[in-house]
Design a protein around this motif. Structure first.
Motif, PDB file in Angstrom:
ATOM      1  N   VAL A   7       1.185  -1.025   0.045  1.00  0.00           N
ATOM      2  CA  VAL A   7      -0.473   0.079   0.220  1.00  0.00           C
ATOM      3  C   VAL A   7       0.700   1.279  -0.222  1.00  0.00           C
ATOM      4  O   VAL A   7       1.299   1.847   1.079  1.00  0.00           O
ATOM      5  CB  VAL A   7      -0.875   0.248   1.000  1.00  0.00           C
ATOM      6  CG1 VAL A   7      -1.720   1.392   0.762  1.00  0.00           C
ATOM      7  CG2 VAL A   7      -1.371  -1.594   1.410  1.00  0.00           C
ATOM      8  N   GLY A   8       1.014   2.146  -0.950  1.00  0.00           N
ATOM      9  CA  GLY A   8       1.590   3.197  -1.260  1.00  0.00           C
ATOM     10  C   GLY A   8       3.118   3.371  -1.042  1.00  0.00           C
ATOM     11  O   GLY A   8       3.272   2.205  -1.638  1.00  0.00           O
ATOM     12  N   GLY A   9       3.488   4.367  -0.960  1.00  0.00           N
ATOM     13  CA  GLY A   9       5.011   4.470  -1.132  1.00  0.00           C
ATOM     14  C   GLY A   9       4.868   5.895  -1.767  1.00  0.00           C
ATOM     15  O   GLY A   9       5.107   6.830  -2.275  1.00  0.00           O
ATOM     16  N   CYS A  10       7.535   6.034  -1.621  1.00  0.00           N
ATOM     17  CA  CYS A  10       7.720   7.309  -2.481  1.00  0.00           C
ATOM     18  C   CYS A  10       9.072   7.054  -2.992  1.00  0.00           C
ATOM     19  O   CYS A  10       9.452   5.515  -2.138  1.00  0.00           O
ATOM     20  CB  CYS A  10       8.141   8.276  -0.808  1.00  0.00           C
ATOM     21  SG  CYS A  10       6.107   8.750  -0.583  1.00  0.00           S
ATOM     22  N   ASP A  11       9.012   7.622  -4.268  1.00  0.00           N
ATOM     23  CA  ASP A  11      10.427   7.574  -4.508  1.00  0.00           C
ATOM     24  C   ASP A  11      11.558   8.088  -4.033  1.00  0.00           C
ATOM     25  O   ASP A  11      11.589   9.024  -2.953  1.00  0.00           O
ATOM     26  CB  ASP A  11      10.300   8.028  -5.831  1.00  0.00           C
ATOM     27  CG  ASP A  11      11.975   7.597  -6.631  1.00  0.00           C
ATOM     28  OD1 ASP A  11      13.152   7.531  -6.164  1.00  0.00           O
ATOM     29  OD2 ASP A  11      11.602   8.439  -7.504  1.00  0.00           O
ATOM     30  N   PRO A  12      12.828   7.139  -3.199  1.00  0.00           N
ATOM     31  CA  PRO A  12      14.039   8.186  -2.407  1.00  0.00           C
ATOM     32  C   PRO A  12      13.813   9.151  -2.277  1.00  0.00           C
ATOM     33  O   PRO A  12      14.714  10.337  -2.263  1.00  0.00           O
ATOM     34  CB  PRO A  12      14.121   7.037  -1.418  1.00  0.00           C
ATOM     35  CG  PRO A  12      14.269   5.853  -2.831  1.00  0.00           C
ATOM     36  CD  PRO A  12      12.809   6.047  -3.169  1.00  0.00           C
ATOM     37  N   GLN A  13      14.915   9.252  -4.353  1.00  0.00           N
ATOM     38  CA  GLN A  13      15.869  10.436  -5.151  1.00  0.00           C
ATOM     39  C   GLN A  13      14.652  11.296  -4.825  1.00  0.00           C
ATOM     40  O   GLN A  13      15.309  12.805  -4.537  1.00  0.00           O
ATOM     41  CB  GLN A  13      15.633   9.942  -5.885  1.00  0.00           C
ATOM     42  CG  GLN A  13      16.120   8.529  -6.336  1.00  0.00           C
ATOM     43  CD  GLN A  13      17.399   8.800  -5.579  1.00  0.00           C
ATOM     44  OE1 GLN A  13      18.460   9.879  -5.466  1.00  0.00           O
ATOM     45  NE2 GLN A  13      17.629   7.868  -4.848  1.00  0.00           N
TER      46      GLN A  13
END
Length: 102
Positions: A7-13
């Motif tokens: 569920v969901g998430g983000c690109d750390p860059q």
């Protein structure tokens, strides 16, 4: 469902977040219904064999909404109290949710 859920998430860059829900059945990935909060990060996601649950939200836990995901449908369950919104761990025992200390 004998599936693994994400569920969901983000690109750390570049911190580009999303609220997509996907499941993996051991052979392939399937896209599900997006999370109602839109792009999310910092959610606590729990499962009890009955459903998935998300708590808190993005931007230093400013969101207090609790959602349940079952049968490919997100349902709003209510809001965390001010005292519980900044907890960072938890578990479900039986039919009860316990939130731990940071």
């Amino acid at each position: 469902d004998d599936k693994m859920w994400v569920v969901g998430g983000c690109d750390p860059q570049n911190y580009d977040c999303h609220g997509e829900t996907e499941s993996f059945d051991g052979n392939s990935w399937t896209v599900g219904v997006p999370h109602p909060s839109g792009d999310i990060s910092g959610h606590l996601v729990l499962s009890d064999g009955y459903a998935l649950y998300t708590m808190s939200g993005r931007n230093a836990f400013t969101q207090r909404d609790v959602f349940m995901f079952k049968n490919n449908v997100w349902t709003f369950l209510g809001k965390l109290t001010e005292n519980l919104q900044e907890r960072s761990s938890g578990k479900i025992v039986g039919e009860y949710l316990y939130l731990g200390k940071k």
